[in-house]
Design a protein around this motif. Structure first.
Motif, PDB file in Angstrom:
ATOM      1  N   ASP A  46       0.808  -1.224   0.000  1.00 12.97           N
ATOM      2  CA  ASP A  46       0.000   0.000   0.000  1.00 12.97           C
ATOM      3  C   ASP A  46       0.843   1.276   0.000  1.00 12.97           C
ATOM      4  OD1 ASP A  46      -2.319  -1.488   0.050  1.00 12.97           O
ATOM      5  OD2 ASP A  46      -2.438  -1.519   2.241  1.00 12.97           O
ATOM      6  N   ASN A  47       2.170   1.132  -0.030  1.00  9.20           N
ATOM      7  CA  ASN A  47       3.037   2.310   0.067  1.00  9.20           C
ATOM      8  C   ASN A  47       3.437   2.886  -1.293  1.00  9.20           C
ATOM      9  OD1 ASN A  47       3.127   2.069   2.928  1.00  9.20           O
ATOM     10  ND2 ASN A  47       4.690   0.484   2.751  1.00  9.20           N
ATOM     11  N   TYR A  48       2.736   2.470  -2.350  1.00  9.45           N
ATOM     12  CA  TYR A  48       3.146   2.898  -3.689  1.00  9.45           C
ATOM     13  C   TYR A  48       3.027   4.405  -3.913  1.00  9.45           C
ATOM     14  CZ  TYR A  48      -1.861   2.917  -4.857  1.00  9.45           C
ATOM     15  OH  TYR A  48      -3.212   3.169  -4.888  1.00  9.45           O
ATOM     16  N   LEU A  49       2.173   5.082  -3.139  1.00  9.94           N
ATOM     17  CA  LEU A  49       2.039   6.534  -3.308  1.00  9.94           C
ATOM     18  C   LEU A  49       3.258   7.301  -2.790  1.00  9.94           C
ATOM     19  CD1 LEU A  49      -1.718   7.228  -2.484  1.00  9.94           C
ATOM     20  CD2 LEU A  49      -0.575   7.515  -4.687  1.00  9.94           C
ATOM     21  N   LEU A  50       4.154   6.604  -2.103  1.00  7.47           N
ATOM     22  CA  LEU A  50       5.384   7.255  -1.654  1.00  7.47           C
ATOM     23  C   LEU A  50       6.426   7.323  -2.769  1.00  7.47           C
ATOM     24  CD1 LEU A  50       5.622   5.769   1.940  1.00  7.47           C
ATOM     25  CD2 LEU A  50       5.520   8.200   1.373  1.00  7.47           C
ATOM     26  N   GLN A  51       6.191   6.609  -3.860  1.00  6.85           N
ATOM     27  CA  GLN A  51       7.096   6.705  -5.003  1.00  6.85           C
ATOM     28  C   GLN A  51       7.056   8.121  -5.570  1.00  6.85           C
ATOM     29  OE1 GLN A  51       7.317   2.640  -7.351  1.00  6.85           O
ATOM     30  NE2 GLN A  51       5.188   3.213  -7.033  1.00  6.85           N
ATOM     31  N   GLU A  52       8.209   8.572  -6.075  1.00  9.34           N
ATOM     32  CA  GLU A  52       8.268   9.921  -6.631  1.00  9.34           C
ATOM     33  C   GLU A  52       8.974   9.905  -7.989  1.00  9.34           C
ATOM     34  OE1 GLU A  52       7.371  12.900  -7.730  1.00  9.34           O
ATOM     35  OE2 GLU A  52       6.896  13.156  -5.605  1.00  9.34           O
ATOM     36  N   PRO A  53       8.206  10.060  -9.087  1.00  7.52           N
ATOM     37  CA  PRO A  53       8.821  10.050 -10.421  1.00  7.52           C
ATOM     38  C   PRO A  53       9.560  11.338 -10.764  1.00  7.52           C
ATOM     39  CG  PRO A  53       6.455  10.436 -10.609  1.00  7.52           C
ATOM     40  CD  PRO A  53       6.732  10.153  -9.158  1.00  7.52           C
ATOM     41  N   LEU A  54       9.311  12.414  -9.999  1.00  6.66           N
ATOM     42  CA  LEU A  54       9.906  13.718 -10.301  1.00  6.66           C
ATOM     43  C   LEU A  54      11.045  14.028  -9.330  1.00  6.66           C
ATOM     44  CD1 LEU A  54       6.575  15.711 -10.776  1.00  6.66           C
ATOM     45  CD2 LEU A  54       7.944  14.598 -12.553  1.00  6.66           C
ATOM     46  N   GLY A  55      11.913  14.915  -9.754  1.00  8.56           N
ATOM     47  CA  GLY A  55      13.022  15.350  -8.912  1.00  8.56           C
ATOM     48  C   GLY A  55      13.871  16.342  -9.671  1.00  8.56           C
ATOM     49  N   PRO A  56      14.560  17.271  -8.981  1.00  4.98           N
ATOM     50  CA  PRO A  56      15.320  18.320  -9.662  1.00  4.98           C
ATOM     51  C   PRO A  56      16.390  17.791 -10.618  1.00  4.98           C
ATOM     52  CG  PRO A  56      15.049  18.844  -7.347  1.00  4.98           C
ATOM     53  CD  PRO A  56      14.540  17.441  -7.523  1.00  4.98           C
ATOM     54  N   SER A 104      -0.959  14.063  -3.107  1.00  9.75           N
ATOM     55  CA  SER A 104      -1.357  15.237  -2.336  1.00  9.75           C
ATOM     56  C   SER A 104      -2.548  14.923  -1.429  1.00  9.75           C
ATOM     57  CB  SER A 104      -1.697  16.387  -3.283  1.00  9.75           C
ATOM     58  OG  SER A 104      -2.234  17.476  -2.578  1.00  9.75           O
ATOM     59  N   GLN A 105      -3.557  14.247  -2.001  1.00  8.86           N
ATOM     60  CA  GLN A 105      -4.752  13.890  -1.229  1.00  8.86           C
ATOM     61  C   GLN A 105      -4.429  12.972  -0.054  1.00  8.86           C
ATOM     62  OE1 GLN A 105      -7.231  12.217  -4.292  1.00  8.86           O
ATOM     63  NE2 GLN A 105      -7.439  14.177  -5.364  1.00  8.86           N
ATOM     64  N   ALA A 106      -3.400  12.130  -0.244  1.00 11.50           N
ATOM     65  CA  ALA A 106      -3.010  11.193   0.815  1.00 11.50           C
ATOM     66  C   ALA A 106      -2.017  11.802   1.796  1.00 11.50           C
ATOM     67  CB  ALA A 106      -2.409   9.936   0.180  1.00 11.50           C
ATOM     68  N   GLY A 107      -1.600  13.076   1.537  1.00 12.45           N
ATOM     69  CA  GLY A 107      -0.645  13.738   2.426  1.00 12.45           C
ATOM     70  C   GLY A 107       0.804  13.406   2.110  1.00 12.45           C
ATOM     71  N   ASN A 188       5.180  17.496   4.888  1.00 12.55           N
ATOM     72  CA  ASN A 188       6.346  16.909   5.556  1.00 12.55           C
ATOM     73  C   ASN A 188       7.642  17.370   4.898  1.00 12.55           C
ATOM     74  OD1 ASN A 188       8.181  15.289   6.946  1.00 12.55           O
ATOM     75  ND2 ASN A 188       7.840  13.530   5.601  1.00 12.55           N
ATOM     76  N   PRO A 189       8.387  18.273   5.552  1.00 16.37           N
ATOM     77  CA  PRO A 189       9.656  18.725   4.994  1.00 16.37           C
ATOM     78  C   PRO A 189      10.831  17.885   5.495  1.00 16.37           C
ATOM     79  CG  PRO A 189       9.092  20.083   6.864  1.00 16.37           C
ATOM     80  CD  PRO A 189       8.030  19.013   6.779  1.00 16.37           C
ATOM     81  N   TYR A 194       8.579  10.055   8.504  1.00 12.98           N
ATOM     82  CA  TYR A 194       7.452  10.868   8.974  1.00 12.98           C
ATOM     83  C   TYR A 194       6.206  10.720   8.119  1.00 12.98           C
ATOM     84  CZ  TYR A 194      10.831  12.904  12.146  1.00 12.98           C
ATOM     85  OH  TYR A 194      11.770  13.070  13.133  1.00 12.98           O
ATOM     86  N   PHE A 195       6.294   9.917   7.060  1.00 14.02           N
ATOM     87  CA  PHE A 195       5.118   9.550   6.287  1.00 14.02           C
ATOM     88  C   PHE A 195       4.569   8.229   6.802  1.00 14.02           C
ATOM     89  CE2 PHE A 195       7.253  12.007   2.753  1.00 14.02           C
ATOM     90  CZ  PHE A 195       6.261  12.964   2.619  1.00 14.02           C
ATOM     91  N   LYS A 196       3.281   8.030   6.682  1.00  8.00           N
ATOM     92  CA  LYS A 196       2.693   6.740   7.010  1.00  8.00           C
ATOM     93  C   LYS A 196       3.280   5.680   6.085  1.00  8.00           C
ATOM     94  CE  LYS A 196      -1.665   4.206   7.242  1.00  8.00           C
ATOM     95  NZ  LYS A 196      -3.110   4.219   6.905  1.00  8.00           N
ATOM     96  N   GLY A 197       3.832   4.623   6.662  1.00  7.58           N
ATOM     97  CA  GLY A 197       4.451   3.570   5.869  1.00  7.58           C
ATOM     98  C   GLY A 197       5.842   3.914   5.378  1.00  7.58           C
ATOM     99  N   GLY A 198       6.384   5.043   5.843  1.00  5.21           N
ATOM    100  CA  GLY A 198       7.665   5.532   5.342  1.00  5.21           C
ATOM    101  C   GLY A 198       8.843   4.608   5.604  1.00  5.21           C
ATOM    102  N   LYS A 199       8.858   3.991   6.805  1.00  6.56           N
ATOM    103  CA  LYS A 199       9.965   3.085   7.139  1.00  6.56           C
ATOM    104  C   LYS A 199       9.952   1.859   6.236  1.00  6.56           C
ATOM    105  CE  LYS A 199      12.031   3.461  11.675  1.00  6.56           C
ATOM    106  NZ  LYS A 199      12.270   2.828  12.982  1.00  6.56           N
ATOM    107  N   ALA A 200       8.766   1.308   6.044  1.00  2.00           N
ATOM    108  CA  ALA A 200       8.631   0.128   5.186  1.00  2.00           C
ATOM    109  C   ALA A 200       9.008   0.473   3.744  1.00  2.00           C
ATOM    110  CB  ALA A 200       7.200  -0.411   5.247  1.00  2.00           C
ATOM    111  N   TYR A 201       8.634   1.660   3.311  1.00  2.80           N
ATOM    112  CA  TYR A 201       8.968   2.085   1.948  1.00  2.80           C
ATOM    113  C   TYR A 201      10.482   2.262   1.798  1.00  2.80           C
ATOM    114  CZ  TYR A 201       9.286   4.816  -2.320  1.00  2.80           C
ATOM    115  OH  TYR A 201       9.621   5.262  -3.574  1.00  2.80           O
ATOM    116  N   TYR A 202      11.143   2.762   2.844  1.00  3.80           N
ATOM    117  CA  TYR A 202      12.595   2.926   2.792  1.00  3.80           C
ATOM    118  C   TYR A 202      13.279   1.572   2.631  1.00  3.80           C
ATOM    119  CZ  TYR A 202      17.252   4.688   3.954  1.00  3.80           C
ATOM    120  OH  TYR A 202      18.589   5.018   3.924  1.00  3.80           O
TER     121      TYR A 202
END
Length: 504
Positions: A46-56, A104-107, A188-189, A194-202
């Motif tokens: 369920d942590n797929y929304l933590l993926q980020e396709p964009l970046g500088p 965004s909707q999921a925070g 979350n800066p 600090y994201f829900k599921g963040g540790k598992a996603y890491y």
């Protein structure tokens, strides 16, 4: 994503149906790698929304122009495919905007600081649409293609100009507008924890991107040991010869030698430590001005698997790499780094599926692993009686920095350090400039796990070599060890470790 996980499970079940003992060693390796790959992909859950396709710098919107610039024209179909591809950028970016809206909707949306950096990169790319560097590159490629009349070339050039103005530039503009509308929704800066599921996603990132399945606490301990050991070595060297520090601070004098000459020199020098690789061509290119603030100091582009060429290395002038730093960077990207490893493996005619399995940890780990060799080779060009010591100190300094940043990656994303805690850690190593600290912290926030691909990949190969040295004793041969690693090719580290002593 649920459909993706179902497919992963189906593939996993199908792979397990093979009679393992009836497979060749090569197919056993491929089977193990694929099983691990599909198992890891399912673990995203369920942590797929933590993926980020964009970046500088590493996001798809930054990488895409370079990839399009390198799209090769071998036949007429390639030109039409390329032009059609340009029309798909807009819907592709629209799908990314939808994904970012869901984040965004999921925070889970990015911070405004990251947003600003991405918008600045997009803006730089589209700033002068009539002078966009993709226009010049297309003209050159059409001319070099050599199979078209002057009028046919002109027609295609005008078609390309029109697509850039009606499809590509608007795609970037729409992406910027869509992202700007989400400003302020990233709450979350700080790190992933600090994201829900963040540790598992890491953990998923470390496994899928770095190729390691070692517990984070063990990685942390190994990094700390390496950091302590290398700081000790540096301290001893400087106590024995304090003048080395003076020379390092002034800048190391290096023989004037062009980048192409550096690569040619490296091709010869690596023969004492690495297997021979004959008849390898390469091209050196410079990053365009509009992209230089957002791309890596240098990078190698993997050639098409059906041609094996061209082997292109881009140098980014904004990094201002010269002398020793440029020499070792070209070793990382060229010989015996990415280019050498890629060509060595492809010349074995591996199964095509191997090109689809993502092995960033192995690839970047290998290119970092060869750097200390490159620093040794570079000593021949250092204009100082203490050339060898200066080269070694320079490598140790780089290694210590990479190790620090890798530790910071864990502390920020897994243990939750804020910028003040990161600053305190960096201060202990003499890094006190607030602007530098802020940039380091922000980069690690935007690219979780990235430094570990390089440094943990390096340590994994280094530790594997140590294990093989202990196993073989006096029979250990450095060149043969490298031959076996190269023959196995890009794999997750547990698979590499399993098969390293089975390779003839």
């Amino acid at each position: 994503m649920q459909n993706t996980y179902k497919v992963c499970q189906q593939y996993e079940d199908k792979l397990k149906a093979f009679r393992y003992s009836h497979l060749s060693t090569e197919n056993q390796m491929t089977l193990d790698s694929m099983l691990l790959y599909y198992h890891t992909e399912k673990s995203l859950g369920d942590n797929y929304l933590l993926q980020e396709p964009l970046g500088p710098s590493l996001g798809i919107q930054a990488q895409l122009p370079v990839l399009l610039a390198e799209y090769a024209f071998y036949e007429d179909r390639d030109i039409s495919d390329y032009l059609n591809l340009l029309t798909t950028i807009r819907p592709y970016f629209q799908s990314i905007i939808k994904f970012e809206q869901k984040k965004s909707q999921a925070g889970f949306f990015m911070s405004d600081a990251t947003l600003d950096r991405i918008l600045a990169q997009c803006s730089a790319f589209i700033r002068n649409p009539d002078e966009n560097y993709m226009l010049d590159i297309f003209r050159t490629k059409i001319s070099d293609y050599g199979k078209l009349s002057g009028s046919e070339q002109q027609t295609l050039i005008l078609t390309h100009q029109n697509l850039m103005k009606t499809e590509v530039i608007p795609a970037y503009q729409e992406l910027m507008t869509g992202l700007e509308a989400l400003r302020g929704t990233g709450k979350n800066p700080r790190g992933l924890v600090y994201f829900k599921g963040g540790k598992a996603y890491y953990l998923y990132l470390l496994q899928s991107q770095t190729g390691t399945y070692v517990p984070v606490k063990e990685i942390e301990k190994r990094l700390s040991r390496q950091l302590s050991s290398e700081i000790g070595i540096v301290g001893n060297m400087l106590r024995q010869n304090p003048e080395l520090l003076t020379t390092l601070n002034k800048g190391i004098s290096f023989t004037e030698i062009r980048p192409a000459q550096m690569l040619s020199s490296l091709q010869k020098k690596i023969s004492s430590d690495f297997p021979p690789l004959e008849d390898v061509s390469f091209e050196l290119k410079t990053v365009h001005d509009s992209m230089k603030d957002y791309l890596s100091p240098a990078f190698y582009l993997t050639p098409p698997m059906d041609t094996g060429t061209p082997n292109v290395i881009y140098i980014n002038p904004s990094a201002n790499y010269q002398g020793l730093e440029l020499f070792t960077t070209l070793a990382h990207e060229g010989f015996p780094g990415h280019l050498y490893q890629t060509v060595s493996f492809e010349r074995q005619n591996p199964s095509g599926i191997r090109n689809l399995l993502d092995t960033s940890g192995f690839a970047e780990g290998w290119a970092t692993y060869v750097e200390p060799f490159a620093y040794e080779y570079a000593a021949d060009y250092i204009l100082d009686s203490s050339a060898s010591d200066l080269a070694r100190l320079s490598w140790l300094n780089r290694s210590i920095n990479l190790c620090m940043y890798s530790l910071l990656d864990i502390e920020i994303h897994y243990n939750g350090w804020n910028q003040a805690e990161a600053a305190s850690f960096l201060k202990a190593f003499g890094i006190e400039d607030s602007t530098v600290i802020s940039e380091i912290y922000q980069y690690i926030l935007e690219t979780p796990g990235n430094y570990l691909k390089y440094y943990w990949g390096y340590l994994s190969l280094l530790d594997l070599r140590t294990t093989e040295q202990k196993r073989l004793g006096q029979d250990f041969d450095m060149k043969d060890f490298h031959r076996r690693v190269l023959k196995i090719g890009g794999m997750q580290f547990p698979v590499l470790e399993k098969y390293i002593d089975m390779i003839e």
